[in-house]
Design a protein around this motif. Sequence first.
Motif, short mmCIF file in Angstrom:
data_model
loop_
_atom_site.label_atom_id
_atom_site.label_comp_id
_atom_site.label_asym_id
_atom_site.label_seq_id
_atom_site.Cartn_x
_atom_site.Cartn_y
_atom_site.Cartn_z
N ALA A 70 0.82 -1.21 0.00
CA ALA A 70 0.00 0.00 0.00
C ALA A 70 0.87 1.27 0.00
CB ALA A 70 -0.97 -0.03 1.17
N GLU A 71 0.43 2.30 0.76
CA GLU A 71 1.09 3.60 0.69
C GLU A 71 2.53 3.57 1.19
OE1 GLU A 71 -0.15 6.50 -0.62
OE2 GLU A 71 -1.94 5.39 -1.24
N ALA A 72 2.92 2.52 1.91
CA ALA A 72 4.31 2.41 2.36
C ALA A 72 5.27 2.30 1.18
CB ALA A 72 4.47 1.20 3.28
N ALA A 73 4.75 1.95 0.00
CA ALA A 73 5.60 1.85 -1.18
C ALA A 73 5.93 3.22 -1.77
CB ALA A 73 4.90 1.00 -2.25
N LYS A 74 5.10 4.21 -1.48
CA LYS A 74 5.22 5.51 -2.17
C LYS A 74 6.11 6.47 -1.40
CE LYS A 74 1.55 7.35 -3.92
NZ LYS A 74 0.16 7.81 -4.15
N THR A 75 7.37 6.12 -1.27
CA THR A 75 8.32 6.96 -0.55
C THR A 75 9.55 7.21 -1.39
OG1 THR A 75 9.55 5.16 0.51
CG2 THR A 75 7.54 5.92 1.63
N VAL A 76 10.29 8.23 -1.02
CA VAL A 76 11.55 8.53 -1.70
C VAL A 76 12.52 7.37 -1.54
CG1 VAL A 76 13.54 10.06 -1.76
CG2 VAL A 76 11.26 11.02 -1.42
N ASP A 77 12.55 6.75 -0.37
CA ASP A 77 13.48 5.65 -0.11
C ASP A 77 13.21 4.46 -1.04
OD1 ASP A 77 14.73 7.09 1.85
OD2 ASP A 77 13.68 6.12 3.51
N VAL A 78 11.94 4.12 -1.23
CA VAL A 78 11.61 3.00 -2.11
C VAL A 78 11.94 3.36 -3.55
CG1 VAL A 78 9.78 1.50 -2.97
CG2 VAL A 78 9.84 2.13 -0.55
N ALA A 84 18.34 2.40 -8.02
CA ALA A 84 19.59 1.65 -7.89
C ALA A 84 19.51 0.32 -8.63
CB ALA A 84 19.91 1.42 -6.41
N VAL A 85 18.35 -0.35 -8.54
CA VAL A 85 18.16 -1.61 -9.27
C VAL A 85 18.29 -1.38 -10.78
CG1 VAL A 85 16.47 -3.40 -9.86
CG2 VAL A 85 16.77 -2.69 -7.48
N LEU A 86 17.67 -0.32 -11.26
CA LEU A 86 17.74 -0.01 -12.69
C LEU A 86 19.18 0.27 -13.12
CD1 LEU A 86 14.61 2.34 -12.92
CD2 LEU A 86 14.82 0.08 -13.96
N ALA A 87 19.90 0.99 -12.29
CA ALA A 87 21.29 1.29 -12.63
C ALA A 87 22.14 0.02 -12.66
CB ALA A 87 21.87 2.28 -11.62
N GLU A 88 21.98 -0.82 -11.66
CA GLU A 88 22.78 -2.04 -11.58
C GLU A 88 22.46 -3.00 -12.72
OE1 GLU A 88 21.80 -3.45 -7.73
OE2 GLU A 88 22.85 -1.83 -6.68
N ALA A 104 -1.16 2.41 -5.22
CA ALA A 104 0.14 2.82 -4.74
C ALA A 104 1.26 2.27 -5.62
CB ALA A 104 0.34 2.36 -3.29
N THR A 105 1.11 1.03 -6.06
CA THR A 105 2.12 0.41 -6.92
C THR A 105 2.18 1.10 -8.28
OG1 THR A 105 1.86 -1.73 -5.85
CG2 THR A 105 2.82 -1.73 -8.06
N THR A 106 1.02 1.38 -8.87
CA THR A 106 1.04 2.03 -10.18
C THR A 106 1.54 3.46 -10.08
OG1 THR A 106 -1.32 2.63 -10.02
CG2 THR A 106 -0.77 0.54 -11.10
N ASP A 107 1.21 4.16 -8.98
CA ASP A 107 1.74 5.51 -8.78
C ASP A 107 3.27 5.49 -8.70
OD1 ASP A 107 -0.71 6.76 -8.76
OD2 ASP A 107 -0.78 7.08 -6.60
N LEU A 108 3.80 4.59 -7.88
CA LEU A 108 5.25 4.51 -7.70
C LEU A 108 5.93 4.03 -8.97
CD1 LEU A 108 7.78 4.55 -5.76
CD2 LEU A 108 7.39 2.09 -5.56
N GLY A 109 5.40 2.96 -9.57
CA GLY A 109 6.02 2.44 -10.79
C GLY A 109 6.06 3.48 -11.89
N GLY A 110 4.98 4.22 -12.03
CA GLY A 110 4.95 5.29 -13.03
C GLY A 110 5.94 6.39 -12.72
N PHE A 111 6.08 6.74 -11.44
CA PHE A 111 7.01 7.78 -11.04
C PHE A 111 8.45 7.37 -11.31
CE2 PHE A 111 9.72 9.75 -7.73
CZ PHE A 111 9.56 11.09 -8.10
#
Length: 361
Positions: A70-78, A84-88, A104-111
Amino acid sequence: MSDTKVIRVGDDYDVVIGRGVLSEVASRVPDGAQRVLIVHAPVMAAAAERLAEQAAVQGLEPTSVELPDAEAAKTVDVAARLWAVLAEAGFTRTDAVIALGGGATTDLGGFVAATWLRGVPVVQVPSTVLGMVDAAVGGKTGINIAEGKNLVGSFHPPAAVVCDLDLLRTLPRADLVAGLAEVVKCGFISDPQILRLAADAEAATDVDGSVLPELIARAVQVKADVVTSDLREAGLREILNYGHTFAHAVEQVSGFSWRHGDAVAVGMMYVAELARRSGLIDELLVEQHREALQLLGLPTSYAVDGDVDARWTALRAAMGRDKKTRGSTLRFVALTAVAAPTRLAGPDETLLRAAYEAVLA
């Protein structure tokens, strides 16, 4: 409706709605991609594995990351962890992100897709009613900060949205019902047929029936029509925020412990009460809101455990940070009738407080 419905959003992308359409996701990744990052909600782990297998068959190199719930995914840390995963993994501008989960997942993934290398394609795969009718469609992406919800974000239209109705079988009933608040919202701002269909609560909440798919398709069509005319929320698109000014304040003040849809339901009651006190609507339309929401089992009042005045102070401050606010002027989406939205700017503070008191449990 037919087994599968495709709704075009402008000239940009399709929203595919149907049963068993998860198999289409990998083929919706744009040509030229070599790698795909699959971010998913915890409950979607098995479906994410299926998507990874399909991506491999398509010749793509999948990387899967499970997100906090849920909303715990939508943070700067996540978001930073995903960068970092994308870079590696060596993701380039032609590679893509697949976001599988709720709003929350689609918001974060899109961001993350919008900000990696200033923008890579994203395919949204919402697994909740809320995600299907709201978060995944329209290109809004964002994360939360302590000061408010979705205050950091960007507009980044997806390459495609795939709504597999079979995924709704994993959804707890409380979450399904909460998602219907966004559907009811579309009924009030644009499509009265939604309100007529949703009045049969049993049919509206039957995942295997024909009414819920039609409600989802109608709500998606409302959003598609609006965002086609106004991608960046310069004007018309604000109507999609009906009920959200108070709702986002409730979510923030509660530490995001409220379901978004539940907050939107109370937020619609708040703005209906505010509109009545401002002379825009009559009591009959306020009661129509209450009846439509209560029939589905959505909340229509706000309980305060503690000091009512202190809670109002916190809510009022949170509303002041709403994205629709201009300077110090609060701006609400309101109605003059069903399917007749308008803007209510700078209502008197006494009316704001009176509407709050009207929705107190």
